[in-house]
Design a protein around this motif. Structure first.
Motif, PDB file in Angstrom:
ATOM      1  N   UNK A  58      -1.837  12.098  13.662  1.00  0.00           N
ATOM      2  CA  UNK A  58      -0.415  11.607  13.515  1.00  0.00           C
ATOM      3  C   UNK A  58       0.053  10.417  13.132  1.00  0.00           C
ATOM      4  N   UNK A  59      -1.058   9.504  13.878  1.00  0.00           N
ATOM      5  CA  UNK A  59      -0.979   8.073  13.879  1.00  0.00           C
ATOM      6  C   UNK A  59      -1.669   7.372  12.495  1.00  0.00           C
ATOM      7  N   UNK A  60      -2.196   8.245  11.973  1.00  0.00           N
ATOM      8  CA  UNK A  60      -2.833   7.967  10.709  1.00  0.00           C
ATOM      9  C   UNK A  60      -1.834   8.242   9.429  1.00  0.00           C
ATOM     10  N   UNK A  61      -1.052   9.190   9.599  1.00  0.00           N
ATOM     11  CA  UNK A  61      -0.131   9.713   8.838  1.00  0.00           C
ATOM     12  C   UNK A  61       1.297   8.545   8.859  1.00  0.00           C
ATOM     13  N   UNK A  62       1.436   8.028  10.094  1.00  0.00           N
ATOM     14  CA  UNK A  62       2.568   7.322  10.644  1.00  0.00           C
ATOM     15  C   UNK A  62       2.016   5.964  11.352  1.00  0.00           C
ATOM     16  N   UNK A  63       1.971   5.084  10.492  1.00  0.00           N
ATOM     17  CA  UNK A  63       1.441   3.911  11.202  1.00  0.00           C
ATOM     18  C   UNK A  63       2.385   3.244  12.188  1.00  0.00           C
ATOM     19  N   UNK A  88       7.319   3.141  17.024  1.00  0.00           N
ATOM     20  CA  UNK A  88       8.130   2.416  15.739  1.00  0.00           C
ATOM     21  C   UNK A  88       7.045   2.480  14.790  1.00  0.00           C
ATOM     22  N   UNK A  89       7.289   3.309  13.513  1.00  0.00           N
ATOM     23  CA  UNK A  89       6.316   3.654  12.735  1.00  0.00           C
ATOM     24  C   UNK A  89       6.732   3.409  11.181  1.00  0.00           C
ATOM     25  N   UNK A  90       5.830   3.124  10.188  1.00  0.00           N
ATOM     26  CA  UNK A  90       6.210   3.218   9.029  1.00  0.00           C
ATOM     27  C   UNK A  90       5.279   3.991   8.243  1.00  0.00           C
ATOM     28  N   UNK A  91       5.653   4.549   7.105  1.00  0.00           N
ATOM     29  CA  UNK A  91       4.827   5.445   6.247  1.00  0.00           C
ATOM     30  C   UNK A  91       5.023   5.500   4.903  1.00  0.00           C
ATOM     31  N   UNK A  92       4.212   5.916   4.055  1.00  0.00           N
ATOM     32  CA  UNK A  92       4.369   5.733   2.567  1.00  0.00           C
ATOM     33  C   UNK A  92       5.336   7.220   2.446  1.00  0.00           C
ATOM     34  N   UNK A  95       6.919   9.077  -3.942  1.00  0.00           N
ATOM     35  CA  UNK A  95       7.595   8.285  -4.772  1.00  0.00           C
ATOM     36  C   UNK A  95       7.085   6.970  -4.587  1.00  0.00           C
ATOM     37  N   UNK A  96       6.344   6.418  -3.573  1.00  0.00           N
ATOM     38  CA  UNK A  96       6.037   5.225  -3.568  1.00  0.00           C
ATOM     39  C   UNK A  96       6.911   4.160  -2.759  1.00  0.00           C
ATOM     40  N   UNK A  97       7.853   4.559  -2.191  1.00  0.00           N
ATOM     41  CA  UNK A  97       8.504   3.764  -1.294  1.00  0.00           C
ATOM     42  C   UNK A  97       8.055   3.954   0.190  1.00  0.00           C
ATOM     43  N   UNK A  98       8.271   2.886   0.816  1.00  0.00           N
ATOM     44  CA  UNK A  98       7.792   2.701   2.386  1.00  0.00           C
ATOM     45  C   UNK A  98       9.025   2.998   3.074  1.00  0.00           C
ATOM     46  N   UNK A  99       8.852   3.797   3.920  1.00  0.00           N
ATOM     47  CA  UNK A  99       9.970   4.366   5.047  1.00  0.00           C
ATOM     48  C   UNK A  99       9.589   3.726   6.383  1.00  0.00           C
TER      49      UNK A  99
END
Length: 215
Positions: A58-63, A88-92, A95-99
């Motif tokens: 899961x922490x590879x999917x959501x950094x 707190x995480x971020x992920x691609x 569509x290419x945006x970063x959430x």
């Protein structure tokens, strides 16, 4: 006993039905963070299907945005603490945006003695738009290949003049075709003129110098 088993199966199926229909992204992970089960909302955040998430970390999917958070949670889980943990995480996003957002992990098990699983929920807080690609980008060698191509050079001739192999020339052409969405060499040349990579009205064809040369 058989009746109890049948009831357990019925309630398990109902729970899975609710799990799949929940609009909040949810996953069940083992204590090491490996996905055991994910609902469609969680899979959609990763641009895939629930089955393809199984076995992923899961922490590879959501950094994680702070490495220290993960270390503190890992230590707490080793000590069998059963607090709610937030990362707190971020992920691609598709569509290419970063959430960016927050993962909440709740240790769950039937008894205190058992090694817990983690019920993981994702809260989306916002999105940073994807950087617009630069369709004009062409490196120095790519520009020289295009100029030769526009002048009618074959792959073999372009290779000789540039000191490349024929495969090397083909490699550059394939990169350009993928970048510009060109179907063939004629379209590549046409786009090179349209994008200002080749100088119009000049013979033999000549490439403009790249502002920032990239290979």
């Amino acid at each position: 006993m058989e009746a109890e088993r049948a009831d357990a199966v019925v309630w398990r199926n109902r729970a899975l039905m609710v799990f799949d229909r929940v609009s909040v992204p949810v996953a069940v992970c083992d204590v090491y963070g490996q996905v055991v089960l994910a609902n469609p909302a969680m899979a959609a955040e990763c641009g895939t299907t629930p089955g393809r998430l199984r076995g992923r970390q899961v922490l590879e999917l959501f950094r994680p945005q702070e490495a220290g958070q993960v270390e503190r949670i890992a230590e707490a889980l080793r000590l069998r603490h059963r607090s709610r943990y937030q990362v707190s995480v971020c992920w691609g996003a598709p569509g290419g945006a970063e959430r960016y957002g927050e993962l909440t992990a709740d240790p769950v098990s039937d008894s205190v003695e058992e090694t817990p699983a983690l019920l993981v929920m994702l809260r989306v807080l916002g999105e940073r738009p994807a950087a617009a690609p630069d369709p004009v980008r062409a490196g120095a060698v790519e520009r020289r290949v295009l100029a030769l191509l526009a002048g009618g050079a074959t792959t073999a001739r372009a290779a000789r003049e540039l000191g490349l192999s024929k495969d090397g020339v083909t490699y550059h052409l394939r990169r350009l075709a993928a970048r510009w969405g060109a179907a063939n060499r004629t379209e590549l040349v046409a786009r090179a003129y349209a994008l200002g990579v080749l100088v119009p009205g000049v013979w033999p064809p000549e490439a403009k110098a790249a502002e920032t040369e990239q290979e």
